[in-house]
Design a protein around this motif. Structure first.
Motif, PDB file in Angstrom:
ATOM      1  N   ARG A   3       0.806  -1.213   0.000  1.00 38.95           N
ATOM      2  CA  ARG A   3       0.000   0.000   0.000  1.00 38.95           C
ATOM      3  C   ARG A   3       0.840   1.264   0.000  1.00 38.95           C
ATOM      4  N   LYS A 190     -15.024  -2.767  -2.803  1.00 42.02           N
ATOM      5  CA  LYS A 190     -14.088  -1.737  -2.347  1.00 42.02           C
ATOM      6  C   LYS A 190     -12.922  -2.368  -1.578  1.00 42.02           C
ATOM      7  N   PHE A 194      -9.029  -1.879  -2.458  1.00 41.42           N
ATOM      8  CA  PHE A 194      -8.028  -1.400  -1.510  1.00 41.42           C
ATOM      9  C   PHE A 194      -6.842  -2.359  -1.374  1.00 41.42           C
ATOM     10  N   THR A 198      -4.777   2.809  -2.049  1.00 45.40           N
ATOM     11  CA  THR A 198      -5.190   3.273  -0.728  1.00 45.40           C
ATOM     12  C   THR A 198      -6.548   3.961  -0.812  1.00 45.40           C
ATOM     13  N   ALA A 199      -7.145   4.216   0.339  1.00 43.92           N
ATOM     14  CA  ALA A 199      -8.410   4.936   0.377  1.00 43.92           C
ATOM     15  C   ALA A 199      -8.250   6.342  -0.198  1.00 43.92           C
ATOM     16  N   ASP A 201      -6.141   7.200  -2.579  1.00 48.29           N
ATOM     17  CA  ASP A 201      -6.097   7.034  -4.025  1.00 48.29           C
ATOM     18  C   ASP A 201      -7.512   6.872  -4.585  1.00 48.29           C
ATOM     19  N   TYR A 202      -8.337   6.104  -3.875  1.00 48.18           N
ATOM     20  CA  TYR A 202      -9.718   5.872  -4.290  1.00 48.18           C
ATOM     21  C   TYR A 202     -10.481   7.184  -4.380  1.00 48.18           C
ATOM     22  N   GLU A 203     -10.318   8.044  -3.380  1.00 51.16           N
ATOM     23  CA  GLU A 203     -11.022   9.326  -3.403  1.00 51.16           C
ATOM     24  C   GLU A 203     -10.541  10.188  -4.565  1.00 51.16           C
ATOM     25  N   ARG A 206     -12.128   8.851  -7.676  1.00 45.14           N
ATOM     26  CA  ARG A 206     -13.544   9.236  -7.742  1.00 45.14           C
ATOM     27  C   ARG A 206     -13.679  10.663  -8.239  1.00 45.14           C
TER      28      ARG A 206
END
Length: 231
Positions: A3, A190, A194, A198-199, A201-203, A206
């Protein structure tokens, strides 16, 4: 497992092709970076036109983008698949060879799988005129390319999608996030995402509107078509 390394790599995905080319050609690639900076490659791989190969003989890709799904409203979201036994035998074989090479820890083991000329695996925007293995080593977060091998392995262990079935553009693409809108992922999906990013990166993805981390594709006849990141 990866990660922290992945997060660092992801932040560099938006390096432009022009700045990559300006860094020189010691590895023989248009978008190589010299020195200690190791940005991940741009991945705007052109979509082959009717009857075209993924990459022209002279190293210049045709127009389009095979690494981005068709985002037209009428295009349905493809099914998320996990059953490897349902893949055509050539696809199963190439996937296994890629995973075995990644697990070996020796990036040179990818060399026989990359192909040459019009069938060469696409790894970055623009022509790949030099050594693709050296290119992968350069974009890895470590000196030997093991981070890139780990990413490739994790990508191929994810679920996948079958695109453009029955056409000349038919592909099997890993991971399925390539074609499934991020806002429609289930909680369980999700968790799978992950494992790759990382979270944070996800945001960011989005906000961007699409999955833009590493993805890879294999054609029905077992050619390794691309392994790229970015948009």
């Amino acid at each position: 497992m990866h990660r922290s390394l992945l997060a660092g790599t992801f932040l560099l995905l938006f390096t432009t092709a022009a700045s990559l080319a300006a860094a020189g050609s010691s590895t023989g690639l248009d978008d190589e970076i010299e020195g200690e900076s190791r940005p991940a490659p741009s991945s705007q791989i052109p979509l082959p036109q009717e009857g075209d190969k993924p990459e022209a003989e002279n190293g210049e890709p045709p127009e389009g983008n095979v690494t981005r799904p068709d985002t037209r409203e009428e295009t349905p979201i493809p099914d998320v698949l996990y059953d490897i036994s349902a893949l055509p035998e050539p696809v199963q074989r190439m996937r296994k060879l890629l995973m075995d090479a990644a697990r070996s820890g020796d990036i040179e083991n990818l060399r026989p799988l990359i192909g040459t000329g019009a069938n060469r695996t696409q790894m970055a925007l623009g022509g790949l005129e030099g050594d693709p293995i050296e290119f992968l080593r350069e974009i890895s977060g470590d000196d030997e390319g093991q981070e890139i091998l780990a990413i490739l392995l994790e990508v191929l262990e994810a679920g996948f999608v079958h695109l453009d079935e029955g056409t000349e553009r038919e592909l099997y693409v890993w991971p399925y996030f390539f074609s499934v809108p991020l806002e429609e992922l289930t909680p369980a999906q999700k968790v799978e995402l992950f494992k790759l990013v990382t979270a944070g990166d996800y945001e960011e993805m989005r906000t961007f509107g699409a999955y833009i981390f590493y993805r890879t594709a294999i054609t029905p006849d077992g050619e390794w078509l691309f392994f790229v990141a970015g948009d």
